[in-house]
Design a protein around this motif. Sequence first.
Motif, PDB file in Angstrom:
ATOM      1  N   GLY A  47      -7.060 -15.536  -2.110  1.00  0.00           N
ATOM      2  CA  GLY A  47      -6.726 -14.918  -0.833  1.00  0.00           C
ATOM      3  C   GLY A  47      -5.822 -13.734  -1.101  1.00  0.00           C
ATOM      4  N   VAL A  48      -5.935 -12.710  -0.267  1.00  0.00           N
ATOM      5  CA  VAL A  48      -5.070 -11.537  -0.407  1.00  0.00           C
ATOM      6  C   VAL A  48      -4.321 -11.332   0.913  1.00  0.00           C
ATOM      7  CG1 VAL A  48      -4.928  -9.101  -1.033  1.00  0.00           C
ATOM      8  CG2 VAL A  48      -6.794 -10.510  -1.953  1.00  0.00           C
ATOM      9  N   ALA A  49      -3.010 -11.262   0.815  1.00  0.00           N
ATOM     10  CA  ALA A  49      -2.167 -11.003   1.985  1.00  0.00           C
ATOM     11  C   ALA A  49      -1.165  -9.941   1.566  1.00  0.00           C
ATOM     12  CB  ALA A  49      -1.436 -12.271   2.412  1.00  0.00           C
ATOM     13  N   GLY A  50      -0.823  -9.037   2.456  1.00  0.00           N
ATOM     14  CA  GLY A  50       0.164  -8.043   2.046  1.00  0.00           C
ATOM     15  C   GLY A  50       0.770  -7.323   3.228  1.00  0.00           C
ATOM     16  N   SER A  51       1.907  -6.731   2.953  1.00  0.00           N
ATOM     17  CA  SER A  51       2.599  -5.950   3.963  1.00  0.00           C
ATOM     18  C   SER A  51       2.347  -4.463   3.765  1.00  0.00           C
ATOM     19  CB  SER A  51       4.107  -6.217   3.878  1.00  0.00           C
ATOM     20  OG  SER A  51       4.817  -5.184   4.527  1.00  0.00           O
ATOM     21  N   GLY A  52       2.026  -3.800   4.868  1.00  0.00           N
ATOM     22  CA  GLY A  52       1.943  -2.340   4.919  1.00  0.00           C
ATOM     23  C   GLY A  52       2.614  -1.905   6.209  1.00  0.00           C
ATOM     24  N   ASP A  53       2.234  -0.722   6.662  1.00  0.00           N
ATOM     25  CA  ASP A  53       2.822  -0.184   7.889  1.00  0.00           C
ATOM     26  C   ASP A  53       1.676   0.280   8.786  1.00  0.00           C
ATOM     27  OD1 ASP A  53       4.085   1.317   9.828  1.00  0.00           O
ATOM     28  OD2 ASP A  53       5.498   2.272   8.443  1.00  0.00           O
ATOM     29  N   SER A  54       1.560  -0.327   9.970  1.00  0.00           N
ATOM     30  CA  SER A  54       0.418  -0.034  10.854  1.00  0.00           C
ATOM     31  C   SER A  54       0.414   1.429  11.314  1.00  0.00           C
ATOM     32  CB  SER A  54       0.417  -0.980  12.057  1.00  0.00           C
ATOM     33  OG  SER A  54       1.636  -0.874  12.752  1.00  0.00           O
ATOM     34  N   TRP A  55       1.541   2.114  11.153  1.00  0.00           N
ATOM     35  CA  TRP A  55       1.629   3.546  11.474  1.00  0.00           C
ATOM     36  C   TRP A  55       0.574   4.329  10.691  1.00  0.00           C
ATOM     37  CZ3 TRP A  55       2.699   8.038   8.744  1.00  0.00           C
ATOM     38  CH2 TRP A  55       3.009   9.158   9.518  1.00  0.00           C
ATOM     39  N   TYR A  56       0.135   3.806   9.545  1.00  0.00           N
ATOM     40  CA  TYR A  56      -0.819   4.524   8.683  1.00  0.00           C
ATOM     41  C   TYR A  56      -2.265   4.399   9.146  1.00  0.00           C
ATOM     42  CZ  TYR A  56       2.909   5.675   5.453  1.00  0.00           C
ATOM     43  OH  TYR A  56       4.052   6.195   4.903  1.00  0.00           O
ATOM     44  N   GLY A  57      -2.498   3.756  10.279  1.00  0.00           N
ATOM     45  CA  GLY A  57      -3.824   3.751  10.902  1.00  0.00           C
ATOM     46  C   GLY A  57      -4.907   3.180   9.999  1.00  0.00           C
ATOM     47  N   ASP A  58      -5.923   3.981   9.689  1.00  0.00           N
ATOM     48  CA  ASP A  58      -7.052   3.501   8.880  1.00  0.00           C
ATOM     49  C   ASP A  58      -6.620   3.088   7.471  1.00  0.00           C
ATOM     50  OD1 ASP A  58      -8.758   3.890  10.935  1.00  0.00           O
ATOM     51  OD2 ASP A  58      -9.652   5.732  10.161  1.00  0.00           O
ATOM     52  N   ASP A  59      -5.488   3.595   7.014  1.00  0.00           N
ATOM     53  CA  ASP A  59      -4.999   3.239   5.669  1.00  0.00           C
ATOM     54  C   ASP A  59      -4.077   2.017   5.694  1.00  0.00           C
ATOM     55  OD1 ASP A  59      -6.350   5.257   4.360  1.00  0.00           O
ATOM     56  OD2 ASP A  59      -4.731   6.703   4.647  1.00  0.00           O
ATOM     57  N   TYR A  60      -3.927   1.426   6.887  1.00  0.00           N
ATOM     58  CA  TYR A  60      -3.026   0.260   7.016  1.00  0.00           C
ATOM     59  C   TYR A  60      -3.487  -0.856   6.068  1.00  0.00           C
ATOM     60  CZ  TYR A  60      -0.739  -3.743   9.375  1.00  0.00           C
ATOM     61  OH  TYR A  60      -0.001  -4.863   9.659  1.00  0.00           O
TER      62      TYR A  60
ATOM     63  N   LEU B 251      -5.155 -10.824   4.950  1.00  0.00           N
ATOM     64  CA  LEU B 251      -4.156 -10.884   6.027  1.00  0.00           C
ATOM     65  C   LEU B 251      -3.171  -9.716   5.896  1.00  0.00           C
ATOM     66  CD1 LEU B 251      -2.552 -14.032   7.426  1.00  0.00           C
ATOM     67  CD2 LEU B 251      -1.079 -12.150   6.803  1.00  0.00           C
ATOM     68  N   PHE B 252      -3.009  -8.986   6.995  1.00  0.00           N
ATOM     69  CA  PHE B 252      -2.099  -7.832   7.019  1.00  0.00           C
ATOM     70  C   PHE B 252      -0.796  -8.229   7.706  1.00  0.00           C
ATOM     71  CE2 PHE B 252      -5.750  -4.447   7.531  1.00  0.00           C
ATOM     72  CZ  PHE B 252      -6.332  -4.899   6.364  1.00  0.00           C
ATOM     73  N   VAL B 253       0.300  -7.853   7.078  1.00  0.00           N
ATOM     74  CA  VAL B 253       1.621  -8.053   7.679  1.00  0.00           C
ATOM     75  C   VAL B 253       2.224  -6.674   7.931  1.00  0.00           C
ATOM     76  CG1 VAL B 253       3.957  -8.935   7.265  1.00  0.00           C
ATOM     77  CG2 VAL B 253       1.970 -10.276   6.525  1.00  0.00           C
TER      78      VAL B 253
ATOM     79  N   THR C 231       0.873  -1.190   0.000  1.00  0.00           N
ATOM     80  CA  THR C 231       0.000   0.000   0.000  1.00  0.00           C
ATOM     81  C   THR C 231       0.901   1.227   0.000  1.00  0.00           C
ATOM     82  OG1 THR C 231      -1.642  -1.215   1.317  1.00  0.00           O
ATOM     83  CG2 THR C 231      -1.857   1.190   1.238  1.00  0.00           C
ATOM     84  N   TYR C 232       0.562   2.219  -0.793  1.00  0.00           N
ATOM     85  CA  TYR C 232       1.418   3.392  -0.922  1.00  0.00           C
ATOM     86  C   TYR C 232       0.595   4.670  -0.727  1.00  0.00           C
ATOM     87  CZ  TYR C 232       6.081   5.006  -2.199  1.00  0.00           C
ATOM     88  OH  TYR C 232       7.351   5.524  -2.161  1.00  0.00           O
ATOM     89  N   GLY C 233       1.264   5.828  -0.811  1.00  0.00           N
ATOM     90  CA  GLY C 233       0.559   7.114  -0.682  1.00  0.00           C
ATOM     91  C   GLY C 233      -0.252   7.137   0.595  1.00  0.00           C
ATOM     92  N   GLU C 234      -1.548   7.396   0.466  1.00  0.00           N
ATOM     93  CA  GLU C 234      -2.447   7.323   1.623  1.00  0.00           C
ATOM     94  C   GLU C 234      -3.480   6.261   1.314  1.00  0.00           C
ATOM     95  OE1 GLU C 234      -3.942  11.249   2.312  1.00  0.00           O
ATOM     96  OE2 GLU C 234      -1.930  12.061   2.553  1.00  0.00           O
ATOM     97  N   GLY C 235      -3.108   5.029   1.528  1.00  0.00           N
ATOM     98  CA  GLY C 235      -4.025   3.912   1.268  1.00  0.00           C
ATOM     99  C   GLY C 235      -4.157   3.582  -0.211  1.00  0.00           C
ATOM    100  N   ASP C 236      -3.137   3.940  -1.006  1.00  0.00           N
ATOM    101  CA  ASP C 236      -3.227   3.738  -2.462  1.00  0.00           C
ATOM    102  C   ASP C 236      -2.779   2.339  -2.879  1.00  0.00           C
ATOM    103  OD1 ASP C 236      -3.982   6.354  -2.515  1.00  0.00           O
ATOM    104  OD2 ASP C 236      -2.054   7.108  -3.283  1.00  0.00           O
ATOM    105  N   LEU C 237      -3.338   1.911  -4.014  1.00  0.00           N
ATOM    106  CA  LEU C 237      -2.908   0.658  -4.644  1.00  0.00           C
ATOM    107  C   LEU C 237      -1.527   0.861  -5.259  1.00  0.00           C
ATOM    108  CD1 LEU C 237      -6.209  -0.070  -6.595  1.00  0.00           C
ATOM    109  CD2 LEU C 237      -5.370  -1.370  -4.626  1.00  0.00           C
ATOM    110  N   PRO C 238      -0.787  -0.231  -5.492  1.00  0.00           N
ATOM    111  CA  PRO C 238       0.482  -0.099  -6.230  1.00  0.00           C
ATOM    112  C   PRO C 238       0.205   0.451  -7.632  1.00  0.00           C
ATOM    113  CG  PRO C 238       0.225  -2.327  -5.310  1.00  0.00           C
ATOM    114  CD  PRO C 238      -1.078  -1.623  -5.122  1.00  0.00           C
ATOM    115  N   GLU C 239       0.923   1.484  -8.002  1.00  0.00           N
ATOM    116  CA  GLU C 239       0.644   2.126  -9.286  1.00  0.00           C
ATOM    117  C   GLU C 239       0.836   1.167 -10.462  1.00  0.00           C
ATOM    118  OE1 GLU C 239       2.155   6.006  -9.590  1.00  0.00           O
ATOM    119  OE2 GLU C 239       1.612   6.181 -11.713  1.00  0.00           O
ATOM    120  N   GLU C 240       1.862   0.329 -10.368  1.00  0.00           N
ATOM    121  CA  GLU C 240       2.131  -0.617 -11.463  1.00  0.00           C
ATOM    122  C   GLU C 240       1.084  -1.732 -11.541  1.00  0.00           C
ATOM    123  OE1 GLU C 240       3.628  -0.411  -8.618  1.00  0.00           O
ATOM    124  OE2 GLU C 240       4.817  -2.168  -8.077  1.00  0.00           O
ATOM    125  N   GLY C 241       0.165  -1.745 -10.547  1.00  0.00           N
ATOM    126  CA  GLY C 241      -0.864  -2.783 -10.536  1.00  0.00           C
ATOM    127  C   GLY C 241      -2.251  -2.273 -10.882  1.00  0.00           C
ATOM    128  N   LEU C 242      -2.346  -0.996 -11.280  1.00  0.00           N
ATOM    129  CA  LEU C 242      -3.680  -0.409 -11.511  1.00  0.00           C
ATOM    130  C   LEU C 242      -4.417  -1.089 -12.668  1.00  0.00           C
ATOM    131  CD1 LEU C 242      -3.042   3.406 -10.902  1.00  0.00           C
ATOM    132  CD2 LEU C 242      -4.154   1.746  -9.392  1.00  0.00           C
TER     133      LEU C 242
END
Length: 150
Positions: free
Chosen positions: A85-98, A121-123, A57-68
């Motif tokens: 199934g969808v699993a991915g890594s983000g950063d919990s610091w981003y709160g609602d956009d995690y 699943l969130f990593v 996840t990039y920007g503010e809750g954005d999809l990967p640009e190369e995956g649009l």
Amino acid sequence: MQANIVFASLTGNNEEVAEIVQRQLDAQGVTTTLTEMSQADAEDLTDGDIAVIVPYTYGEGDLPEEGLDFFEDLLDTDLSGVVFGVAGSGDSWYGDDYCKAVTEFDQQLAQAGATRGAQPLFVDLRPDDDDEPRLAAFTQSLMTAIAKRA
Ligand SMILES: Cc1cc2nc3c(=O)[nH]c(=O)nc-3n(C[C@H](O)[C@H](O)[C@H](O)COP(=O)(O)O)c2cc1C
């Protein structure tokens, strides 16, 4: 049994998540294909029994640009025979956009008619030892869903 794993990764965390899932599926006797999202074609998912999407996840809750394009094409693809199934890594610091891209791909695949075989699943950042069993449960859930479908 065939699984397509599609990942997007800028700094390697999601590539690691994808490789862990690949290892776990391989251990269950599933034939796996790992594809970087910019190279992936939504139509290819119809060749497999299982689709696993691993986006950052990039920007503010954005999809990967190369995956649009891939994301949008999912809705034009009949995925009714596919367990996902969808699993991915983000950063919990981003709160609602995690890991918002994980949630968005999960919803998009369901809307495309695929069968949800595991809860999204969130990593948090780089997958660690605690994430391995969480990902194993995710993989197991996909296998159970496939067995039910057969
Ligand atoms: C500019 C920038 C914006 C980000 N925005 C989000 C976000 O909105 N939500 C989130 O969960 N993570 C966000 N992240 C964190 C990344 O998703 C996280 O570091 C992830 O592990 C990167 O995966 P990768 O190593 O596969 O590229 C952001 C990171 C950067 C550098």
